[in-house]
Design a protein around this motif. Structure first.
Motif, mmCIF file in Angstrom:
data_model
loop_
_atom_site.group_PDB
_atom_site.id
_atom_site.type_symbol
_atom_site.label_atom_id
_atom_site.label_comp_id
_atom_site.label_asym_id
_atom_site.label_seq_id
_atom_site.Cartn_x
_atom_site.Cartn_y
_atom_site.Cartn_z
ATOM 1 N N PRO A 236 5.510 2.053 10.199
ATOM 2 C CA PRO A 236 4.086 2.813 10.416
ATOM 3 C C PRO A 236 3.667 3.245 9.140
ATOM 4 N N ILE A 237 2.307 3.390 8.879
ATOM 5 C CA ILE A 237 1.634 3.892 7.576
ATOM 6 C C ILE A 237 1.174 5.564 8.107
ATOM 7 N N ALA A 238 1.997 6.384 7.666
ATOM 8 C CA ALA A 238 1.701 7.887 8.017
ATOM 9 C C ALA A 238 0.332 8.342 7.648
ATOM 10 N N ASP A 239 -0.155 9.395 8.101
ATOM 11 C CA ASP A 239 -1.478 9.972 7.732
ATOM 12 C C ASP A 239 -1.633 10.366 6.275
ATOM 13 N N GLY A 240 -2.567 9.541 5.575
ATOM 14 C CA GLY A 240 -2.580 10.024 4.179
ATOM 15 C C GLY A 240 -1.983 9.072 3.180
ATOM 16 N N GLU A 241 -0.825 8.293 4.013
ATOM 17 C CA GLU A 241 0.036 7.173 2.996
ATOM 18 C C GLU A 241 -0.990 5.979 2.668
ATOM 19 N N VAL A 242 -0.791 5.687 1.459
ATOM 20 C CA VAL A 242 -1.423 4.333 1.048
ATOM 21 C C VAL A 242 -0.390 2.787 0.966
ATOM 22 N N LEU A 243 -0.781 2.017 1.656
ATOM 23 C CA LEU A 243 0.035 0.859 1.610
ATOM 24 C C LEU A 243 -0.766 -0.046 0.558
ATOM 25 N N GLN A 244 -0.227 -0.724 -0.283
ATOM 26 C CA GLN A 244 -1.187 -1.791 -1.189
ATOM 27 C C GLN A 244 -0.125 -3.019 -1.249
#
Length: 303
Positions: A236-244
């Motif tokens: 999962p991508i938590a609130d505010g995290e950025v996956l690129q």
């Protein structure tokens, strides 16, 4: 011998405001900026005979059989592009000539590229270049006496395609806002942003282009892709995290808030966006985050 009479080619518009030099600059590997043509060009400036603006070299792959006349065309590949600049160095003093000549050639490197840019604004295209040095150049006359020299600069574009303006498309999870407020008041809510289900991106280039995906949490069960090549994000991508995720095989990587997660992503299938059209994208995710898809169009020519 027959004599053919023909009218001279029309010169309509020549020298008028309808025509002007196309902007052309060189940004060296050292960060120096050099206008090469037009009124902003200093010493040196581009002379006639530049090569590298038009079609790139293409290697056509073929097969043949003694049972079939001719040959089958299987595809093509693009090797490195050779580039040639005829540069005119001209200065009012020997000291100025030496300074400009030295600074210009200091901006080239055999393996670290600089950038050749042609055009301005949305029409600008760029090509990374490295220097090609064989030590064969000879000065026919002493430039410290004449104050000028025409020097041919040989360059190479290891990546031979011209790069256009980056195209970026943001997409958002459907918010589920009621069309009319619950109290019955005549307040309408119309979304102006594309949702995940509406995701599309254009590629006006001559070649397929790979995407850079940027996903901002909160999002989970994320799937991103083109056609049947879909990336399953296994975390999962938590609130505010950025996956690129950069899907280009030449620079494949994935980061989460700057930390390398390429290995965590595991084996995935990546596909480029086809050229000269608009393509529907696959974006599936749960959560209130956002996803941006970006690509750089790749062109055969500088214009």
């Amino acid at each position: 011998m027959p004599i053919v009479l023909a009218a001279p080619a029309s010169t309509s518009g020549a020298g008028s405001s309808a025509f002007s030099p196309r902007a052309m600059t060189w940004t060296g590997w050292d960060g120096s900026l050099w206008p090469l043509v037009g009124s902003t060009a200093r010493n040196p400036r581009m002379a006639p005979g530049v090569q590298g603006l038009h079609m790139p070299p293409m290697v056509i792959h073929k097969s043949s059989s003694p049972l079939v006349a001719g040959e089958d065309l299987l595809g093509y590949s693009l090797p490195a592009r050779p580039v040639y600049w005829p540069m005119l160095f001209r200065a009012a003093s020997a000291a100025q000539w030496e300074e400009d000549h030295g600074a210009f050639f200091d901006s080239f490197h055999p393996i670290i590229p600089g950038t050749w840019t042609v055009g301005i604004g949305d029409k600008a295209r760029s090509l990374p270049l490295t220097g090609v040095f064989d030590g064969s150049y000879s000065f026919e006359r002493d430039p410290f006496v004449t104050g000028r020299a025409l020097i041919g600069v040989e360059l190479s574009a290891p990546r031979p395609l011209w790069r256009g303006k980056r195209i970026s498309r943001p997409f958002y999870a459907a918010e589920g806002v009621d069309f009319i407020d619950a109290d019955g008041a005549p307040t309408f809510h119309v979304s102006g942003a594309a949702t995940f289900q509406e995701a599309r991106i254009p590629n006006p280039g001559d070649e397929p282009a790979y995407l850079v995906w940027t996903a901002v949490g909160p999002l989970e069960n994320v799937q991103l892709g083109v056609g049947d090549a879909v990336i399953d994000v296994p975390f999962p991508i938590a609130d505010g995290e950025v996956l690129q995720i950069d899907t280009d095989p030449a620079g494949l990587f994935a980061t989460l808030d700057g930390a390398d997660v390429t290995r965590d992503l595991g084996f995935q299938m990546f596909a480029p966006v086809p050229a000269r059209g608009e393509t529907r994208l696959v974006i599936i995710a749960a959560g209130a985050g956002a996803v941006t898809a970006e690509l750089v169009p790749l062109y055969w020519r500088a214009f």
